[in-house]
Design a protein around this motif. Structure first.
Motif, PDB file in Angstrom:
ATOM      1  N   SER A   1       7.424   4.087   4.124  1.00 53.39           N
ATOM      2  CA  SER A   1       8.379   5.110   4.663  1.00 53.39           C
ATOM      3  C   SER A   1       9.210   5.755   3.640  1.00 53.39           C
ATOM      4  N   ARG A   2       9.375   5.096   2.712  1.00 47.06           N
ATOM      5  CA  ARG A   2      10.224   5.501   1.589  1.00 47.06           C
ATOM      6  C   ARG A   2      11.490   6.470   1.771  1.00 47.06           C
ATOM      7  N   PRO A   3      12.535   5.925   2.388  1.00 44.70           N
ATOM      8  CA  PRO A   3      13.584   6.739   2.816  1.00 44.70           C
ATOM      9  C   PRO A   3      14.403   7.168   1.542  1.00 44.70           C
ATOM     10  N   VAL A   4      15.486   8.059   1.802  1.00 48.59           N
ATOM     11  CA  VAL A   4      16.149   8.332   0.768  1.00 48.59           C
ATOM     12  C   VAL A   4      17.728   7.944   0.728  1.00 48.59           C
ATOM     13  N   ASP A   5      17.929   7.107   1.720  1.00 46.16           N
ATOM     14  CA  ASP A   5      19.238   6.897   2.105  1.00 46.16           C
ATOM     15  C   ASP A   5      20.217   6.361   0.685  1.00 46.16           C
ATOM     16  N   LEU A   6      19.649   5.530   0.045  1.00 52.52           N
ATOM     17  CA  LEU A   6      20.377   4.889  -1.229  1.00 52.52           C
ATOM     18  C   LEU A   6      20.699   6.291  -2.157  1.00 52.52           C
ATOM     19  N   HIS A   7      19.891   7.382  -2.024  1.00 55.63           N
ATOM     20  CA  HIS A   7      20.247   8.384  -3.047  1.00 55.63           C
ATOM     21  C   HIS A   7      21.599   9.215  -2.195  1.00 55.63           C
TER      22      HIS A   7
ATOM     23  N   LEU B   1      -2.269   8.208  -5.426  1.00 56.33           N
ATOM     24  CA  LEU B   1      -2.742   8.267  -6.602  1.00 56.33           C
ATOM     25  C   LEU B   1      -3.153   6.772  -7.277  1.00 56.33           C
ATOM     26  N   ARG B   2      -2.516   5.823  -7.275  1.00 51.73           N
ATOM     27  CA  ARG B   2      -2.957   4.583  -7.877  1.00 51.73           C
ATOM     28  C   ARG B   2      -4.127   3.925  -7.002  1.00 51.73           C
ATOM     29  N   ALA B   3      -4.250   4.032  -5.742  1.00 50.54           N
ATOM     30  CA  ALA B   3      -5.322   3.747  -4.914  1.00 50.54           C
ATOM     31  C   ALA B   3      -6.659   4.235  -5.446  1.00 50.54           C
TER      32      ALA B   3
ATOM     33  N   SER C   1       4.491  10.387 -20.038  1.00 45.55           N
ATOM     34  CA  SER C   1       4.735   9.542 -18.774  1.00 45.55           C
ATOM     35  C   SER C   1       5.219  10.783 -17.844  1.00 45.55           C
ATOM     36  N   LYS C   2       4.396  10.626 -16.686  1.00 43.12           N
ATOM     37  CA  LYS C   2       4.481  11.536 -15.419  1.00 43.12           C
ATOM     38  C   LYS C   2       5.945  11.029 -14.995  1.00 43.12           C
ATOM     39  N   ASN C   3       6.249   9.779 -14.705  1.00 39.93           N
ATOM     40  CA  ASN C   3       7.676   9.343 -14.135  1.00 39.93           C
ATOM     41  C   ASN C   3       8.789   9.457 -14.844  1.00 39.93           C
TER      42      ASN C   3
ATOM     43  N   ILE D   1      17.007  -2.323  -5.149  1.00 38.16           N
ATOM     44  CA  ILE D   1      17.137  -1.664  -6.404  1.00 38.16           C
ATOM     45  C   ILE D   1      16.124  -0.446  -6.064  1.00 38.16           C
ATOM     46  N   SER D   2      16.269   0.855  -6.508  1.00 40.58           N
ATOM     47  CA  SER D   2      15.657   1.904  -6.339  1.00 40.58           C
ATOM     48  C   SER D   2      15.451   2.657  -7.623  1.00 40.58           C
ATOM     49  N   VAL D   3      14.397   3.027  -8.156  1.00 44.29           N
ATOM     50  CA  VAL D   3      14.162   3.879  -9.147  1.00 44.29           C
ATOM     51  C   VAL D   3      14.842   5.378  -9.064  1.00 44.29           C
ATOM     52  N   GLY D   4      14.429   5.750  -8.037  1.00 43.87           N
ATOM     53  CA  GLY D   4      14.842   7.456  -7.827  1.00 43.87           C
ATOM     54  C   GLY D   4      16.369   7.296  -7.478  1.00 43.87           C
ATOM     55  N   ALA D   5      16.829   6.417  -6.634  1.00 45.19           N
ATOM     56  CA  ALA D   5      18.295   6.485  -6.258  1.00 45.19           C
ATOM     57  C   ALA D   5      19.093   6.305  -7.442  1.00 45.19           C
TER      58      ALA D   5
ATOM     59  N   THR E   1       4.444  -2.276  -8.967  1.00 48.85           N
ATOM     60  CA  THR E   1       3.724  -1.878  -7.946  1.00 48.85           C
ATOM     61  C   THR E   1       2.584  -0.728  -8.105  1.00 48.85           C
ATOM     62  N   ASP E   2       2.816  -0.163  -9.255  1.00 51.95           N
ATOM     63  CA  ASP E   2       1.986   1.122  -9.695  1.00 51.95           C
ATOM     64  C   ASP E   2       0.595   0.414 -10.231  1.00 51.95           C
ATOM     65  N   LEU E   3       0.676  -0.932 -10.687  1.00 45.06           N
ATOM     66  CA  LEU E   3      -0.595  -1.473 -10.991  1.00 45.06           C
ATOM     67  C   LEU E   3      -1.119  -2.371 -10.207  1.00 45.06           C
TER      68      LEU E   3
ATOM     69  N   ASN F   1       5.877  -6.380  -2.994  1.00 48.79           N
ATOM     70  CA  ASN F   1       7.396  -6.449  -2.579  1.00 48.79           C
ATOM     71  C   ASN F   1       7.760  -5.185  -2.771  1.00 48.79           C
ATOM     72  N   ILE F   2       7.290  -4.150  -2.818  1.00 45.79           N
ATOM     73  CA  ILE F   2       8.226  -2.934  -3.375  1.00 45.79           C
ATOM     74  C   ILE F   2       7.618  -1.922  -1.993  1.00 45.79           C
ATOM     75  N   PHE F   3       6.513  -1.575  -1.771  1.00 48.56           N
ATOM     76  CA  PHE F   3       6.113  -0.617  -0.519  1.00 48.56           C
ATOM     77  C   PHE F   3       5.384  -1.560   0.517  1.00 48.56           C
TER      78      PHE F   3
HETATM   79  C1  EPZ Z   1       9.387   5.414  -8.267  1.00 46.37           C
HETATM   80  O1  EPZ Z   1       9.393   5.972  -6.899  1.00 46.37           O
HETATM   81  C2  EPZ Z   1       8.134   6.042  -8.853  1.00 46.37           C
HETATM   82  N1  EPZ Z   1       7.986   7.419  -8.825  1.00 46.37           N
HETATM   83  C3  EPZ Z   1       6.972   5.301  -8.061  1.00 46.37           C
HETATM   84  O2  EPZ Z   1       5.493   5.683  -8.712  1.00 46.37           O
HETATM   85  C4  EPZ Z   1       7.015   4.070  -7.854  1.00 46.37           C
HETATM   86  O3  EPZ Z   1       6.089   3.411  -7.298  1.00 46.37           O
HETATM   87  C5  EPZ Z   1       8.216   3.304  -7.511  1.00 46.37           C
HETATM   88  O4  EPZ Z   1       9.429   3.789  -8.351  1.00 46.37           O
HETATM   89  C6  EPZ Z   1       8.609   1.924  -7.627  1.00 46.37           C
HETATM   90  O5  EPZ Z   1       8.342   1.336  -8.925  1.00 46.37           O
HETATM   91  C7  EPZ Z   1       8.634   8.166  -9.628  1.00 46.37           C
HETATM   92  O6  EPZ Z   1       9.198   7.693 -10.605  1.00 46.37           O
HETATM   93  C8  EPZ Z   1       8.508   9.554  -9.460  1.00 46.37           C
HETATM   94  P1  EPZ Z   1      12.106   3.478  -5.185  1.00 46.37           P
HETATM   95  P2  EPZ Z   1      10.860   5.854  -5.921  1.00 46.37           P
HETATM   96  O7  EPZ Z   1      13.233   4.258  -5.101  1.00 46.37           O
HETATM   97  O8  EPZ Z   1      11.787   6.203  -6.952  1.00 46.37           O
HETATM   98  C9  EPZ Z   1      13.097   1.648  -1.171  1.00 46.37           C
HETATM   99  C10 EPZ Z   1       3.376   6.584  -8.697  1.00 46.37           C
HETATM  100  O9  EPZ Z   1       2.383   5.975  -8.220  1.00 46.37           O
HETATM  101  N2  EPZ Z   1      14.054   2.884  -0.941  1.00 46.37           N
HETATM  102  O10 EPZ Z   1      12.358   2.591  -6.523  1.00 46.37           O
HETATM  103  O11 EPZ Z   1      10.701   6.651  -4.940  1.00 46.37           O
HETATM  104  C11 EPZ Z   1      11.695   2.083  -1.033  1.00 46.37           C
HETATM  105  O12 EPZ Z   1      11.309   2.552   0.537  1.00 46.37           O
HETATM  106  C12 EPZ Z   1       4.729   6.410  -7.950  1.00 46.37           C
HETATM  107  O13 EPZ Z   1       3.358   7.097  -9.846  1.00 46.37           O
HETATM  108  C13 EPZ Z   1      14.986   2.695  -0.043  1.00 46.37           C
HETATM  109  O14 EPZ Z   1      14.884   2.047   1.134  1.00 46.37           O
HETATM  110  O15 EPZ Z   1      10.697   4.386  -5.543  1.00 46.37           O
HETATM  111  C14 EPZ Z   1      10.865   1.200  -1.704  1.00 46.37           C
HETATM  112  O16 EPZ Z   1      10.694   0.097  -0.807  1.00 46.37           O
HETATM  113  C15 EPZ Z   1       4.369   6.367  -6.533  1.00 46.37           C
HETATM  114  N3  EPZ Z   1      15.947   3.807   0.195  1.00 46.37           N
HETATM  115  C16 EPZ Z   1      11.931   0.615  -2.759  1.00 46.37           C
HETATM  116  O17 EPZ Z   1      13.176   1.110  -2.265  1.00 46.37           O
HETATM  117  C17 EPZ Z   1      16.256   4.784  -0.787  1.00 46.37           C
HETATM  118  O18 EPZ Z   1      16.863   5.790  -0.869  1.00 46.37           O
HETATM  119  C18 EPZ Z   1      11.755   1.223  -4.061  1.00 46.37           C
HETATM  120  O19 EPZ Z   1      11.562   2.788  -4.114  1.00 46.37           O
HETATM  121  C19 EPZ Z   1      15.133   4.565  -1.802  1.00 46.37           C
HETATM  122  C20 EPZ Z   1      14.285   3.577  -1.932  1.00 46.37           C
END
Ligand code: EPZ
Length: 418
Positions: free
Chosen positions: A123-129, A372-374, A21-23, A165-169, A306-308, A328-330
């Motif tokens: 826009s994918r902000p990092v405010d939650l991180h 990527l997914r597109a 898994s990449k992610n 809910i945020s994966v990265g944060a 969302t990735d599918l 509903n995610i992006f």
């Molecule tokens: C992860 O991205 C994945 N990337 C993405 O995979 C995946 O689409 C995404 O999770 C959702 O499942 C990796 O794991 C490396 P999020 P991530 O934070 O962590 C908002 C792929 O094709 N948000 O869960 O960046 C954000 O804008 C990719 O492999 C904030 O508002 O996604 C989005 O609307 C692309 N503030 C939502 O949360 C924040 O600080 C979910 O994003 C962080 C996120």
């Protein structure tokens, strides 16, 4: 620039092997910053992984990738001084670069990480991180496009609740809390299998992390072990090929897989009429010419990913009736739609919903990959289209799909890279 040329309408059969898994690999690679030495196995050879490896190298780690068994050993290199900067040139190409922030704060008490900037899917902000790191005691400033974070006395455990809910944060917060003094409780977390894999890895290197529903409990630790770890398989790659098999498969087998990882997706496909046989670690897809319409919405795990979304939309173009899918995610993840329409799909977009009228006949065209997914959805469309499809800008595909042509060719697809 490389292109893919696909001649469609070939019925596929055979077996597709699923890569690591990449992610899941990306946050675990970031976590290796916490250790003196880590060996990771089942790492996919895709460009996002190489970007993360270059990031680790630029921080001062020695990274030894072994092609033969797809393993990588990351170790502190006594000949290189380590630094705490994640530069723009690497983070701008891959947002997961921001995941080094939590581990660097633990290791160096100081980190300078480029803000990721714009992205094609939203826009994918990092405010939650940043919110989570601040709650753990980090002082954070944004200056000249960089996040400057420091924690002179070390991070301290805290109660943190995510507003969204945020994966990265969630991952960054776990990585930071791993070495923070005392207890951390994270609420409203993402619970994707990749997060569970990160936790499994962290617990193996000495972490004390448990989970309950959307809560994660972390007891900070100081001692870290050097270990070897096998990363989980790529459930999005598996889901992508299972959808491909539903589109053009006569009988396609996926062996040594964990069907539970794509439970929701298999349920959706069965509802659409795809014939599927699942045993303990094997999935068999027989496809079906009579597909049914469906209404879907993307949601955090265990919802439909969302990735599918782009891939299932291609299947919807072949279903009888009007299907709908809400993203509903992006906010901007429908860029594949205009290209699919150029191939003959009947799709309209209103706000975050796509309405797909099927079945439609798709015909080959020259199209452009946008993320990527597109990109992979265009590959799927090309497999069912008449004549030849040329897909441009496939560097997007190479970010996340290992040996795509090889895997499809093995099932007798007519696909080549030029
Ligand atoms: C992860 O991205 C994945 N990337 C993405 O995979 C995946 O689409 C995404 O999770 C959702 O499942 C990796 O794991 C490396 P999020 P991530 O934070 O962590 C908002 C792929 O094709 N948000 O869960 O960046 C954000 O804008 C990719 O492999 C904030 O508002 O996604 C989005 O609307 C692309 N503030 C939502 O949360 C924040 O600080 C979910 O994003 C962080 C996120």
């Amino acid at each position: 620039m490389q292109k893919l040329i696909i001649k469609g309408k070939k019925v596929l059969s055979g077996e597709i092997k699923i890569s690591g898994s990449k992610n899941a690999s990306l946050p675990i690679l970031a976590a290796s910053i916490l250790t003196k030495k880590t060996t990771l196995k089942n790492i996919p050879e895709v460009n996002d992984i190489f970007t993360m490896i270059n990031l680790l190298k630029s921080i001062g780690f020695k990274c030894n990738f072994k092609k033969k068994d797809k393993s990588i050993t990351i170790s502190t290199n006594k000949f290189h001084t380590q630094n705490n900067v994640a530069p723009y040139r690497l983070v701008k190409t891959m947002r997961a670069g921001v995941l080094v922030l939590g581990p660097m704060l633990n290791k160096f008490r100081k980190a300078k990480v480029s803000l990721p900037g714009g992205c094609a899917i939203g826009s994918r902000p990092v405010d939650l991180h940043l919110m989570a790191l601040k709650k753990l005691g980090a002082k954070i400033k944004i200056k000249n496009g960089y996040i400057h974070a420091k924690s002179d006395d070390g991070l301290k455990g805290a109660k943190i609740s995510f507003s969204k809910i945020s994966v990265g944060a969630t991952e960054n917060a776990i990585l930071a809390a791993f070495g923070a003094k005392g207890k951390t409780v994270l609420s409203n977390c993402a619970v994707e299998p990749e997060i569970k894999d990160l936790i499994r890895y962290l617990n193996k290197i000495g972490g004390k992390i448990t989970t309950k529903d959307r809560k994660i409990f972390i007891n900070g630790v100081k001692k870290v072990k050097s270990i070897s770890y096998r990363v989980m398989q790529d459930r999005i790659e598996l889901g992508t090929y299972v959808i491909a098999a539903s589109l053009v498969g006569k009988k396609i087998a996926f062996k040594n897989v964990e069907p539970n990882l794509i439970k929701t997706e298999l349920k959706v496909l069965r509802k659409m009429g795809v014939k599927i046989k699942v045993t303990k670690n094997k999935i068999l897809i027989f496809g079906n010419k009579q597909l049914k319409k469906i209404y879907l919405k993307t949601a955090p795990y265990p919802g439909f990913p969302t990735d599918l979304q782009a891939q299932i939309m291609v299947l919807m173009t072949q279903a009888n009736g009007v299907s709908k899918i809400s993203e509903n995610i992006f906010e901007n993840r429908f860029m594949h739609v205009s290209e699919l329409k150029r191939m003959g799909a009947d799709i309209t977009i209103k706000n975050n919903q796509a309405v797909i009228r099927g079945p439609t006949h798709l015909s080959g065209a020259e199209v452009m990959a946008t993320d990527l997914r597109a990109s992979v959805s265009l590959v799927l469309a090309a497999l069912i289209a008449d004549n030849r499809t040329i897909i441009n800008r496939i560097y997007h595909l190479d970010r996340g799909y290992e040996n795509l042509e090889k895997k499809l060719k093995f099932c007798k697809a007519n696909i080549k890279r030029v």
